[in-house]
Structures are given as structure tokens and as C-alpha cells.
Design an enzyme around this catalytic site. Sequence first.
Site, PDB file in Angstrom:
ATOM      1  N   HIS A  82       0.964  -1.060  -0.009  1.00  0.00           N
ATOM      2  CA  HIS A  82      -0.021   0.067  -0.057  1.00  0.00           C
ATOM      3  C   HIS A  82       0.868   1.207  -0.091  1.00  0.00           C
ATOM      4  O   HIS A  82       0.280   2.381   0.261  1.00  0.00           O
ATOM      5  CB  HIS A  82      -0.761  -0.146   1.131  1.00  0.00           C
ATOM      6  CG  HIS A  82      -2.155   0.915   1.225  1.00  0.00           C
ATOM      7  ND1 HIS A  82      -2.297   1.756   2.235  1.00  0.00           N
ATOM      8  CD2 HIS A  82      -3.151   0.973   0.570  1.00  0.00           C
ATOM      9  CE1 HIS A  82      -3.352   2.578   1.717  1.00  0.00           C
ATOM     10  NE2 HIS A  82      -3.824   2.105   0.821  1.00  0.00           N
ATOM     11  N   ASP A 106      16.380  10.674  -8.491  1.00  0.00           N
ATOM     12  CA  ASP A 106      17.811  10.653  -8.500  1.00  0.00           C
ATOM     13  C   ASP A 106      18.124  10.588  -7.110  1.00  0.00           C
ATOM     14  O   ASP A 106      19.431  10.996  -6.617  1.00  0.00           O
ATOM     15  CB  ASP A 106      18.408  12.209  -9.160  1.00  0.00           C
ATOM     16  CG  ASP A 106      17.820  12.192 -10.589  1.00  0.00           C
ATOM     17  OD1 ASP A 106      18.245  11.128 -11.103  1.00  0.00           O
ATOM     18  OD2 ASP A 106      17.932  13.283 -11.152  1.00  0.00           O
ATOM     19  N   ASP A 156       0.950  18.142  19.327  1.00  0.00           N
ATOM     20  CA  ASP A 156       1.505  19.450  20.025  1.00  0.00           C
ATOM     21  C   ASP A 156       2.129  20.225  19.075  1.00  0.00           C
ATOM     22  O   ASP A 156       3.148  21.027  19.313  1.00  0.00           O
ATOM     23  CB  ASP A 156       2.810  18.822  21.098  1.00  0.00           C
ATOM     24  CG  ASP A 156       2.106  18.135  22.141  1.00  0.00           C
ATOM     25  OD1 ASP A 156       0.682  17.969  22.304  1.00  0.00           O
ATOM     26  OD2 ASP A 156       2.785  17.730  23.085  1.00  0.00           O
TER      27      ASP A 156
END
Length: 449
Positions: A191, A198, A374
Site C-alpha cells: 500500500h 535521483d 503538540d
Amino acid sequence: MAALLEKIRAFRYAASPRSGAERKPSSADSRFFWAACILSGIAVLAVFFWTTSAKILKDPIRINYGPTDPAFASALGPVVGAEFVDGNKVQLLVNGDSFFPAMLKEIKAAKKTITFETYIWAPGKISEDFIFALMERARNGVKVHVLVDGMGTLKFTDDDRDRLREAGVEMYKYGREHWWEVKPNINHRTHRKILVIDGAVGFTGGMCIDDKWAGNADNNKVWRETMVRVEGPVVRQMQAAFATNWLQTTSHILLGEEYFPKIKSTGSVLAQCYKSGPGEGPEYVRLGYLFAIAAARKSIDISNAYFVPDDLAIDMLVAARQRGVKVRVVMPAKNDSRFGRAAARSRLDKLLAAGVEFYRFEPAMFHPKTMSVDDVLVTIGSANFDNRSFAINDEVTMNILDPRIAADHKRMFEGDIKNSMVYSREEHEARPLYIKACDQLCGLFRSQF
């Protein structure tokens, strides 16, 4: 078991007690036979669901520091097998109008290598754009490696595959390139969504190659999605995740600076990228999410297409509320699975009672897979907040520790809330009894989401 088999044998070959001639089974025999078949099927499914459920970690994570503490990054890195690295440049990309042009631009600029792994690839304009871009680079000497999932590419045509291969693109189906190559666990899929150019520029998130992801999430025929574009040392970890599945599928290893160049600092963002899957890094994505929830001291904002938390995740989110953390979840008002939405509702009772805020996104199909903690930690990748992503599928996840990226995520999250309807405890409890019953029934199969 022997008695059950004897009953079934007696049903199939019932004989007259007097003559020994075969007789037609009675209705009682028939009912017993079908009841035995149904119970046997349920038993097999129960064993299968148990063996494919996330259960390595059983106890709540308890830590006494938040994500801003250096101890957080120091502890989480070894736990999920990828250290946080500094010197990265990160950009959140919202919806197809933003991330598809950015991805195609980098593909067209590739000089040495392109590695691309995705789940769904379906015909359409987006598909043609990627096919032509990949073909053009391959014809100009760029090494192009494409890995797709067999289940997610059922609509992908042989003609499109042949066009890519004739142009020089190496394209394989993960783990089952030929029809006779059946994996031991047919429920296991890749999934992951990974694009690396590169070895220096990478993309991940929830998008797939399908016209459903085009546009700007302004109608219910397209998808609301979030991706991330990264430059810097963390791209090496993303490339390593691709290289692992490439090795498992092709038996070829990707080596050298064409794939893993020495990358200098391109920014100031601290980040990590790690893989998860049943055969490698088992439940790492689950551990990463739960570790972040345990660290939360102020806020947790979750955007997820399939929010079906297990019991431990529910307990830890409730514990976060009890220590004063504000928890908000944006989930779909509509997606591609009514069954999945029902299973999700079956898991919300304790969370709503604890004061977790839920919002249902209205304008379009909702598909992001992000979390912010947070106002400093942002988690983004291919994983849903469910057992299928936590224990069954191969996934890739990026954690970003940076207040500026977290502020970008918060603006995005608040915008989604403005386009959502509150899903309250009162509305949840007022569901008709038949809906509650259907939700609970679907919830029994939650280990497959």
C-alpha cells in the site's frame, strides 16, 4: 470433530435402517449440515482474523516527555528502525492540483534514476501523464523502476504495461508478477506510495494514479488528499523502503550513488522515514502512531480515511484526554466503503464519551493519512489508522519534527474542519437500532480494515 464429520457423512450417504438403500436426507439433516458449514466458516474466519490482527504490542506506552524533548526522537528512531536526520526541506501538498504537477515536474527533470511504488493505477488522464513522462525519461537513459500492487492494478491494462516496458521502464507487480506466483498470504498488499527522483527528491502520502485524485476536492467525484515533498538526507530512508520491496519482487538489489547519493543539507527540518509490513518492520507504523499519542501533552489532530482504531489505540487516546490533551479527528462523511464507515462508527463510543472531537468532511471523498501532535510533530504517509495498515499491508511513514511544518498542517486541518460537520455524541447515540446493529456487525470484521 469426528462426530461432526460422521454427521456430515451420514447426511450425504444416509441409508435406510431396514433395507440399506439410500434415502433422501430429512429437513433436520439439511439444517444440521448447513449449520455445520456456517459454523466451520465462522471458525476459519475467526482464526484468520486473529492471526492477521495487530497484537505484538499489548500494553499502553507510557512516557514522561513530549515530542519537543530530544528524548522523543532519540527513543522513537531505534523503535521503528530509522533515526531522525536533520538538514531536510519539506513541503505539504494538498490535493491533485498541487501534487501531480510537482511530481511530474520532478520526473521530467530526472537525470539518473526514478523509483516509483504505488497501490492503485487506473487508466485515465493522470495515468497517461505519468506513462508519457516515465517513457520519455527511460528513452533518454534514465533508469526507471516501477513497482505496483497486483490487487490495486486490476484495471491497469496490458497495453499500458507493454508501452512502458518497450520504452525501457522496468515495471513489476509486487510479489506476483505472473498469475502462478501466489503469495502465501494473498491478503498482503503493498500500500506504499513512494516516488524518488535521483535519490534526492521524494514524495509520499496517500495518492494513487487515478483521475479520482485530480482536481481540488471540490466535488464528491474526486478525493481530498495530502502528500509531502521532501529533499535532503531523509530521502535515503525513503529510497531504502522502495529498494526492499524491489529486492523481494525482482531479486535485484539497487546499489550505488545513482540511487543513494551523498546528500548535503538542503534545509533545517528534522525527519525520519520508515517502512512497515508483516515481513519487515512488523507493526512499526502502529508503534509510531501509539508512541506519538503517548508523547502528546497538548493536542492530537488526526486526518484519516479509515479511522478504525484497535482497543489499545482507543485506550491510549482516552488516556490522552484524561491528561488534558485536546484530540480532534477528521474522517469521511463519504468514502469508497460503507462497510468501513460502519466499522469506524462501532469504535467511537468510548472516544466520544471521553471528549474526543469528531468531524465528517463533506465536499469530497476524504483520503488523507496525517496526524499532528503538540504543534510540532507531523506524521504523514500511506497508512490508514486501522488494522490493515498496522498489521497486514506494507506501508511507508514519514515523521517530521518542525513547528513550521506543523503550522502548515494546522492550517490545512482547520480548513478541513470548516468543510466538515460535527459528529457529536448525541448524534452517535441517536442512531436507529438497526444502524447500531449493522455497525457492530461490521465492527466484527474490523481487523481487515
